[in-house]
Structures are given as C-alpha cells and as structure tokens.
Design a protein around this motif. Structure first.
Motif, PDB file in Angstrom:
ATOM      1  N   LEU A   1      10.096  50.727 -21.493  1.00 39.23           N
ATOM      2  CA  LEU A   1      11.471  50.930 -21.015  1.00 39.23           C
ATOM      3  C   LEU A   1      11.332  50.388 -19.277  1.00 39.23           C
ATOM      4  O   LEU A   1      12.173  49.850 -18.953  1.00 39.23           O
ATOM      5  CB  LEU A   1      11.777  52.410 -20.786  1.00 39.23           C
ATOM      6  CG  LEU A   1      13.226  52.699 -20.118  1.00 39.23           C
ATOM      7  CD1 LEU A   1      14.355  52.472 -21.069  1.00 39.23           C
ATOM      8  CD2 LEU A   1      13.161  54.375 -19.967  1.00 39.23           C
ATOM      9  N   VAL A   2      10.379  50.736 -18.763  1.00 38.13           N
ATOM     10  CA  VAL A   2      10.064  50.234 -17.476  1.00 38.13           C
ATOM     11  C   VAL A   2      10.307  48.668 -17.328  1.00 38.13           C
ATOM     12  O   VAL A   2      11.085  48.029 -16.278  1.00 38.13           O
ATOM     13  CB  VAL A   2       9.211  50.640 -16.481  1.00 38.13           C
ATOM     14  CG1 VAL A   2       8.623  50.051 -15.362  1.00 38.13           C
ATOM     15  CG2 VAL A   2       9.174  52.065 -16.143  1.00 38.13           C
ATOM     16  N   PHE A   3       9.510  47.648 -18.266  1.00 35.84           N
ATOM     17  CA  PHE A   3       9.542  46.681 -18.442  1.00 35.84           C
ATOM     18  C   PHE A   3      10.569  45.936 -18.485  1.00 35.84           C
ATOM     19  O   PHE A   3      11.198  44.738 -17.763  1.00 35.84           O
ATOM     20  CB  PHE A   3       8.460  46.025 -19.337  1.00 35.84           C
ATOM     21  CG  PHE A   3       8.624  44.616 -19.702  1.00 35.84           C
ATOM     22  CD1 PHE A   3       7.647  43.814 -18.571  1.00 35.84           C
ATOM     23  CD2 PHE A   3       9.056  44.146 -20.585  1.00 35.84           C
ATOM     24  CE1 PHE A   3       7.626  42.530 -18.886  1.00 35.84           C
ATOM     25  CE2 PHE A   3       9.105  42.706 -20.791  1.00 35.84           C
ATOM     26  CZ  PHE A   3       8.350  41.936 -20.048  1.00 35.84           C
ATOM     27  N   TRP A   4      11.320  46.444 -19.601  1.00 37.73           N
ATOM     28  CA  TRP A   4      12.749  45.675 -19.776  1.00 37.73           C
ATOM     29  C   TRP A   4      13.809  46.102 -19.021  1.00 37.73           C
ATOM     30  O   TRP A   4      14.945  45.357 -18.725  1.00 37.73           O
ATOM     31  CB  TRP A   4      13.342  46.255 -21.154  1.00 37.73           C
ATOM     32  CG  TRP A   4      12.542  45.645 -22.261  1.00 37.73           C
ATOM     33  CD1 TRP A   4      11.682  46.239 -23.192  1.00 37.73           C
ATOM     34  CD2 TRP A   4      12.519  44.035 -22.494  1.00 37.73           C
ATOM     35  NE1 TRP A   4      10.855  45.073 -24.104  1.00 37.73           N
ATOM     36  CE2 TRP A   4      11.505  43.911 -23.668  1.00 37.73           C
ATOM     37  CE3 TRP A   4      13.097  43.011 -21.983  1.00 37.73           C
ATOM     38  CZ2 TRP A   4      11.077  42.581 -24.021  1.00 37.73           C
ATOM     39  CZ3 TRP A   4      13.088  41.819 -22.568  1.00 37.73           C
ATOM     40  CH2 TRP A   4      11.922  41.854 -23.673  1.00 37.73           C
ATOM     41  N   ILE A   5      13.886  47.163 -18.072  1.00 32.90           N
ATOM     42  CA  ILE A   5      14.656  47.314 -16.911  1.00 32.90           C
ATOM     43  C   ILE A   5      14.618  46.542 -15.969  1.00 32.90           C
ATOM     44  O   ILE A   5      15.447  46.061 -15.392  1.00 32.90           O
ATOM     45  CB  ILE A   5      14.601  49.061 -16.540  1.00 32.90           C
ATOM     46  CG1 ILE A   5      15.367  49.993 -17.382  1.00 32.90           C
ATOM     47  CG2 ILE A   5      15.272  49.225 -15.343  1.00 32.90           C
ATOM     48  CD1 ILE A   5      15.075  51.356 -17.257  1.00 32.90           C
TER      49      ILE A   5
END
Length: 127
Positions: free
Chosen positions: A10-14
């Motif tokens: 989630l952090v990577f894609w945000i």
C-alpha cells in the motif's frame, strides 16, 4: 507478517501514484515551454526520448530483479522495492545488496532446523 506485506504494498503504490500524478501535472505545465525547443531541433527530442526510455527500462528491470530476488530470500519485497525506487542516486540498490549479503536463510536440508511451511521462519533450532 502478512499484514506488513500488504502495508508495504500500500505504501509503495501510494508513493508511486503520487509521483505519477506530480509528474503528469508538471509535464502538462511544462509542455508549452518545451514545445519551441523540440520543434526547432528533432535531435534533442530524440535524445531526450531515448534517455527517458533507457532510464524507465533500467528501473523496470531493476524492480523485477529486486522483487524476484527478495522473495526468494524471504525478505520484505515491497519494502525493498520502495527503498530501491525512492532513495536517490541508487543508494537504495546499494542498501539492498548490502542487506541481501547479510541476510541468512537456514538450509532446508539441515536436519536440526525446522522451518514453518507458511511463513518460512525457524520454529525450533535444536541440536
């Protein structure tokens, strides 16, 4: 362990989505100013386009390698992808290879080590 994987993803894609939106807005804002330069000389346009494609290909290839290698080493793949892509000047790559070298995986054929089949962690290391 599984929650951290999804949190890392989630952090990577945000971060990636934010960067892509920023680059799209900046590109849209800069196009009128760059149009004159690219219309006058097609060589600069070709060199710039090839450089951008080269760096994009390098990052995609590096990302695929990091993802596959870190999953084989039972490391947090999304954490390392985020570090490699967003720590500048390839310092993320240097950190990954340093951590990769220091990361030890217990041998699967060692009869004294029992490994959990779901998460890959050591259950009992006895003699």
């Amino acid at each position: 362990m599984r929650n951290f994987k999804y949190l890392g993803m989630l952090v990577f894609w945000i971060i990636t989505s934010g960067m892509l939106i920023f680059l799209a807005v900046a590109g849209y804002w800069m196009i009128p100013y760059m149009a004159d330069m690219f219309n006058e000389d097609r060589v600069w346009f070709t060199i710039t386009a090839l450089a951008v494609l080269l760096f994009m290909g390098l990052y995609v290839t590096l990302g695929v390698f990091i993802y596959k290698d870190s999953s084989l080493k039972k490391m947090n793949t999304w954490l390392w992808l985020t570090a490699v892509f967003y720590i500048p000047n390839f310092m993320g790559v240097v950190l990954y290879f340093y951590a990769r070298r220091r990361h030890k995986i217990p041998a699967a054929n060692d009869m004294h080590t029992q490994i959990c089949p779901h998460c890959g962690h050591i259950i009992h290391a006895g003699e």
